[in-house]
Design an enzyme around this catalytic site. Structure first.
Site, PDB file in Angstrom:
ATOM      1  N   LYS A  70       0.861  -1.215  -0.091  1.00  0.00           N
ATOM      2  CA  LYS A  70       0.057   0.023   0.097  1.00  0.00           C
ATOM      3  C   LYS A  70       0.790   1.437   0.100  1.00  0.00           C
ATOM      4  CE  LYS A  70      -4.165  -1.831   2.021  1.00  0.00           C
ATOM      5  NZ  LYS A  70      -5.178  -1.673   3.104  1.00  0.00           N
ATOM      6  N   SER A 130       0.701  -0.222  12.355  1.00  0.00           N
ATOM      7  CA  SER A 130       1.048   1.270  11.888  1.00  0.00           C
ATOM      8  C   SER A 130       1.355   1.026  10.435  1.00  0.00           C
ATOM      9  CB  SER A 130       2.476   1.472  12.542  1.00  0.00           C
ATOM     10  OG  SER A 130       3.576   0.537  12.488  1.00  0.00           O
TER      11      SER A 130
END
Length: 272
Positions: A70, A130
Protein backbone atom coordinates in the site's frame (compact mmCIF):
# COMPACT_ATOMS: atom_id res chain seq x y z
CA UNK A 1 -23.74 -19.62 -19.59
CA UNK A 2 -20.42 -17.93 -18.72
CA UNK A 3 -19.78 -14.48 -20.09
CA UNK A 4 -17.61 -14.59 -23.23
CA UNK A 5 -14.16 -13.01 -22.96
CA UNK A 6 -12.92 -11.09 -25.98
CA UNK A 7 -10.09 -8.75 -26.92
CA UNK A 8 -12.27 -5.87 -25.66
CA UNK A 9 -12.82 -7.32 -22.19
CA UNK A 10 -11.36 -5.03 -19.52
CA UNK A 11 -9.14 -6.60 -16.90
CA UNK A 12 -9.14 -5.53 -13.25
CA UNK A 13 -6.95 -7.17 -10.65
CA UNK A 14 -5.56 -7.13 -7.14
CA UNK A 15 -2.03 -7.19 -5.75
CA UNK A 16 -1.58 -8.74 -2.33
CA UNK A 17 1.02 -10.56 -0.33
CA UNK A 18 -1.65 -13.19 0.40
CA UNK A 19 -4.26 -13.17 -2.37
CA UNK A 20 -7.78 -14.17 -1.34
CA UNK A 21 -10.95 -14.97 -3.25
CA UNK A 22 -13.32 -12.33 -1.90
CA UNK A 23 -12.48 -9.55 -4.36
CA UNK A 24 -12.38 -11.90 -7.33
CA UNK A 25 -15.78 -13.40 -6.53
CA UNK A 26 -17.33 -10.05 -5.54
CA UNK A 27 -16.30 -8.11 -8.64
CA UNK A 28 -16.95 -10.92 -11.12
CA UNK A 29 -20.41 -11.52 -9.64
CA UNK A 30 -21.29 -7.87 -10.20
CA UNK A 31 -19.81 -7.81 -13.71
CA UNK A 32 -22.01 -10.74 -14.67
CA UNK A 33 -25.12 -9.43 -12.93
CA UNK A 34 -24.76 -6.01 -14.60
CA UNK A 35 -23.60 -7.45 -17.96
CA UNK A 36 -20.34 -5.50 -17.91
CA UNK A 37 -17.48 -6.63 -20.15
CA UNK A 38 -14.92 -6.87 -17.33
CA UNK A 39 -13.06 -9.67 -15.59
CA UNK A 40 -11.18 -9.65 -12.28
CA UNK A 41 -8.18 -11.74 -11.17
CA UNK A 42 -6.08 -11.76 -7.98
CA UNK A 43 -2.27 -11.79 -8.11
CA UNK A 44 0.74 -11.62 -5.86
CA UNK A 45 4.24 -10.53 -6.85
CA UNK A 46 7.85 -10.49 -5.75
CA UNK A 47 8.60 -7.67 -8.21
CA UNK A 48 6.31 -4.73 -7.47
CA UNK A 49 7.81 -2.28 -10.03
CA UNK A 50 7.33 -4.86 -12.80
CA UNK A 51 3.77 -5.57 -11.66
CA UNK A 52 2.85 -1.88 -11.66
CA UNK A 53 4.58 -1.51 -15.03
CA UNK A 54 2.38 -4.31 -16.32
CA UNK A 55 -0.76 -2.46 -15.25
CA UNK A 56 0.44 0.54 -17.26
CA UNK A 57 1.74 -1.32 -20.31
CA UNK A 58 -1.11 -3.81 -20.74
CA UNK A 59 -4.00 -1.40 -20.33
CA UNK A 60 -5.31 -3.04 -17.18
CA UNK A 61 -8.16 -0.87 -15.94
CA UNK A 62 -7.47 -1.00 -12.23
CA UNK A 63 -5.96 -2.86 -9.33
CA UNK A 64 -6.74 -3.26 -5.66
CA UNK A 65 -3.63 -3.03 -3.49
CA UNK A 66 -3.26 -4.87 -0.17
CA UNK A 67 -0.51 -5.58 2.35
CA UNK A 68 2.40 -5.18 1.97
CA UNK A 69 2.20 -2.92 -1.10
CA UNK A 70 0.00 0.00 0.00
CA UNK A 71 2.87 2.40 0.62
CA UNK A 72 5.56 0.83 -1.57
CA UNK A 73 3.49 1.36 -4.74
CA UNK A 74 3.24 5.13 -4.33
CA UNK A 75 6.52 6.14 -6.06
CA UNK A 76 5.49 4.01 -9.05
CA UNK A 77 2.27 5.97 -9.70
CA UNK A 78 1.67 9.17 -11.65
CA UNK A 79 -0.86 10.84 -9.38
CA UNK A 80 -2.52 10.46 -6.00
CA UNK A 81 -6.14 11.26 -5.27
CA UNK A 82 -6.68 13.36 -2.15
CA UNK A 83 -7.95 10.24 -0.35
CA UNK A 84 -4.53 8.60 -0.75
CA UNK A 85 -2.29 11.67 -0.57
CA UNK A 86 -3.73 12.69 2.80
CA UNK A 87 -2.66 9.45 4.46
CA UNK A 88 0.22 8.36 2.19
CA UNK A 89 -1.39 4.99 1.51
CA UNK A 90 -2.95 3.50 -1.63
CA UNK A 91 -5.37 0.60 -1.84
CA UNK A 92 -6.70 1.23 -5.37
CA UNK A 93 -5.02 2.05 -8.68
CA UNK A 94 -7.02 3.27 -11.66
CA UNK A 95 -5.37 3.37 -15.08
CA UNK A 96 -6.50 5.77 -17.81
CA UNK A 97 -4.52 5.47 -21.05
CA UNK A 98 -1.38 4.54 -19.16
CA UNK A 99 -1.79 7.19 -16.43
CA UNK A 100 -1.91 5.55 -13.01
CA UNK A 101 -3.79 7.28 -10.19
CA UNK A 102 -3.83 6.01 -6.63
CA UNK A 103 -6.86 6.16 -4.32
CA UNK A 104 -7.67 4.96 -0.83
CA UNK A 105 -11.18 3.56 -0.40
CA UNK A 106 -10.37 2.00 3.01
CA UNK A 107 -10.49 5.44 4.64
CA UNK A 108 -14.03 6.19 3.49
CA UNK A 109 -15.21 2.72 4.49
CA UNK A 110 -13.97 3.18 8.06
CA UNK A 111 -15.52 6.66 8.31
CA UNK A 112 -18.84 5.22 7.15
CA UNK A 113 -18.72 2.37 9.67
CA UNK A 114 -17.89 4.64 12.61
CA UNK A 115 -20.97 6.66 11.70
CA UNK A 116 -23.34 3.77 10.98
CA UNK A 117 -22.36 1.94 14.19
CA UNK A 118 -22.62 5.19 16.17
CA UNK A 119 -19.35 4.71 18.02
CA UNK A 120 -19.15 7.47 20.70
CA UNK A 121 -16.56 10.13 19.90
CA UNK A 122 -15.33 10.39 23.48
CA UNK A 123 -14.32 6.74 23.63
CA UNK A 124 -10.74 5.79 24.60
CA UNK A 125 -9.36 3.55 21.86
CA UNK A 126 -6.19 1.91 20.62
CA UNK A 127 -5.21 0.99 17.07
CA UNK A 128 -2.81 -1.95 16.94
CA UNK A 129 -0.64 -1.66 13.82
CA UNK A 130 1.18 1.06 11.87
CA UNK A 131 1.10 0.01 8.20
CA UNK A 132 -0.89 1.38 5.29
CA UNK A 133 -4.26 0.15 6.53
CA UNK A 134 -3.52 1.47 10.03
CA UNK A 135 -2.95 4.90 8.48
CA UNK A 136 -6.40 4.79 6.89
CA UNK A 137 -8.04 3.65 10.13
CA UNK A 138 -6.26 6.10 12.44
CA UNK A 139 -6.87 8.99 10.03
CA UNK A 140 -10.56 8.14 9.87
CA UNK A 141 -10.80 8.24 13.67
CA UNK A 142 -8.90 11.53 13.77
CA UNK A 143 -10.99 13.19 11.07
CA UNK A 144 -14.26 12.11 12.69
CA UNK A 145 -13.28 13.83 15.93
CA UNK A 146 -11.99 10.92 18.03
CA UNK A 147 -9.37 12.49 20.29
CA UNK A 148 -8.56 9.88 22.96
CA UNK A 149 -6.50 7.38 21.02
CA UNK A 150 -3.18 5.57 20.96
CA UNK A 151 -1.21 3.65 18.34
CA UNK A 152 0.25 0.35 19.53
CA UNK A 153 3.17 -0.72 17.32
CA UNK A 154 6.51 -2.33 18.02
CA UNK A 155 8.18 -0.43 15.19
CA UNK A 156 9.11 2.90 16.79
CA UNK A 157 9.65 4.64 13.45
CA UNK A 158 6.30 3.89 11.84
CA UNK A 159 4.35 3.73 15.10
CA UNK A 160 5.55 7.08 16.40
CA UNK A 161 5.13 8.76 13.01
CA UNK A 162 1.53 7.58 12.71
CA UNK A 163 0.74 8.57 16.28
CA UNK A 164 2.23 12.05 15.88
CA UNK A 165 0.53 12.55 12.52
CA UNK A 166 -2.87 11.84 14.04
CA UNK A 167 -2.28 13.50 17.41
CA UNK A 168 -2.36 10.27 19.38
CA UNK A 169 -0.04 8.60 21.88
CA UNK A 170 2.33 5.83 20.84
CA UNK A 171 2.89 2.62 22.79
CA UNK A 172 5.31 -0.15 21.87
CA UNK A 173 3.10 -2.60 23.80
CA UNK A 174 -0.37 -2.23 25.26
CA UNK A 175 0.60 -4.01 28.48
CA UNK A 176 -2.18 -4.09 31.06
CA UNK A 177 -4.03 -1.07 29.65
CA UNK A 178 -7.77 -1.61 29.13
CA UNK A 179 -9.08 0.83 26.51
CA UNK A 180 -12.78 1.14 25.80
CA UNK A 181 -12.31 0.27 22.12
CA UNK A 182 -9.84 -2.19 20.62
CA UNK A 183 -8.93 -1.92 16.94
CA UNK A 184 -6.77 -4.57 15.29
CA UNK A 185 -5.03 -3.58 12.06
CA UNK A 186 -2.37 -6.31 12.04
CA UNK A 187 -2.37 -9.76 10.34
CA UNK A 188 -3.07 -11.44 13.69
CA UNK A 189 -6.03 -13.76 13.17
CA UNK A 190 -5.78 -13.68 9.36
CA UNK A 191 -6.84 -16.86 7.58
CA UNK A 192 -3.90 -18.74 6.11
CA UNK A 193 -1.34 -16.72 8.00
CA UNK A 194 1.19 -18.00 10.52
CA UNK A 195 -0.76 -16.42 13.39
CA UNK A 196 -4.27 -17.32 12.26
CA UNK A 197 -5.33 -18.45 15.73
CA UNK A 198 -3.66 -15.59 17.62
CA UNK A 199 -5.72 -12.98 19.47
CA UNK A 200 -4.67 -9.39 18.79
CA UNK A 201 -5.63 -8.46 22.38
CA UNK A 202 -5.87 -10.42 25.61
CA UNK A 203 -9.13 -11.94 26.80
CA UNK A 204 -9.06 -9.56 29.79
CA UNK A 205 -8.74 -6.55 27.49
CA UNK A 206 -11.61 -7.76 25.31
CA UNK A 207 -13.74 -8.37 28.40
CA UNK A 208 -13.06 -4.84 29.64
CA UNK A 209 -13.70 -3.16 26.28
CA UNK A 210 -16.96 -1.58 25.13
CA UNK A 211 -16.24 -2.03 21.40
CA UNK A 212 -14.08 -4.32 19.26
CA UNK A 213 -13.08 -3.60 15.66
CA UNK A 214 -11.02 -6.13 13.70
CA UNK A 215 -9.97 -4.99 10.22
CA UNK A 216 -8.93 -8.54 9.26
CA UNK A 217 -11.58 -9.60 6.75
CA UNK A 218 -10.86 -13.31 6.33
CA UNK A 219 -12.13 -15.25 8.07
CA UNK A 220 -15.28 -13.19 8.64
CA UNK A 221 -15.30 -14.39 12.25
CA UNK A 222 -11.70 -13.88 13.36
CA UNK A 223 -10.59 -15.18 16.77
CA UNK A 224 -10.94 -11.62 18.10
CA UNK A 225 -14.44 -11.12 16.70
CA UNK A 226 -15.58 -14.54 17.94
CA UNK A 227 -14.38 -13.78 21.45
CA UNK A 228 -15.96 -10.33 21.42
CA UNK A 229 -19.32 -11.78 20.35
CA UNK A 230 -19.10 -14.46 23.05
CA UNK A 231 -18.60 -11.69 25.61
CA UNK A 232 -21.50 -9.67 24.22
CA UNK A 233 -19.43 -6.80 22.83
CA UNK A 234 -20.53 -4.65 19.88
CA UNK A 235 -18.22 -5.36 16.94
CA UNK A 236 -17.18 -3.90 13.62
CA UNK A 237 -15.75 -6.51 11.28
CA UNK A 238 -13.20 -6.49 8.52
CA UNK A 239 -15.83 -8.05 6.27
CA UNK A 240 -17.85 -4.84 6.55
CA UNK A 241 -14.79 -2.78 5.62
CA UNK A 242 -14.02 -5.07 2.70
CA UNK A 243 -17.48 -4.75 1.16
CA UNK A 244 -17.68 -0.96 1.47
CA UNK A 245 -14.22 -0.33 0.06
CA UNK A 246 -14.77 -2.88 -2.74
CA UNK A 247 -17.96 -1.11 -3.85
CA UNK A 248 -16.00 2.13 -4.18
CA UNK A 249 -13.33 0.34 -6.19
CA UNK A 250 -15.99 -1.15 -8.45
CA UNK A 251 -17.44 2.31 -9.09
CA UNK A 252 -13.99 3.73 -9.87
CA UNK A 253 -13.25 0.96 -12.37
CA UNK A 254 -16.61 0.79 -14.13
CA UNK A 255 -18.41 4.08 -13.47
CA UNK A 256 -21.36 2.03 -12.18
CA UNK A 257 -22.61 1.99 -8.59
CA UNK A 258 -24.70 -1.14 -7.88
CA UNK A 259 -27.88 -0.99 -5.82
CA UNK A 260 -27.72 -2.06 -2.18
CA UNK A 261 -29.61 -5.33 -2.68
CA UNK A 262 -27.24 -6.42 -5.44
CA UNK A 263 -24.23 -5.51 -3.30
CA UNK A 264 -25.57 -7.71 -0.49
CA UNK A 265 -26.00 -10.63 -2.90
CA UNK A 266 -22.50 -10.15 -4.27
CA UNK A 267 -21.01 -10.02 -0.79
CA UNK A 268 -22.84 -13.18 0.28
CA UNK A 269 -21.62 -14.96 -2.85
CA UNK A 270 -18.05 -13.76 -2.30
CA UNK A 271 -18.04 -15.06 1.27
CA UNK A 272 -19.54 -18.42 0.25
Amino acid sequence: MPRPISRDTRLCMSLSGRPGNFGTRFHNYLYEALELDFIYKAFTTSDLPAAIGGIRALGIRGSAVSMPFKEACIPLLDELDASAAAIDSVNTIVADQGWLKGYNTDYGAVVSLLESHQVPRDIRFVVRGSGGMAKAVASAFRDRGYRHGAIVARNPETGLALAQGCGYAWLAELGDEQPQMLVNVTPLGMEGGPQASTLAFSRAQVAAADWVFDVVALPVETPLIRLARELGKPVITGAEVMVLQAVEQFALYTGVRPEAELIERAAAFARG
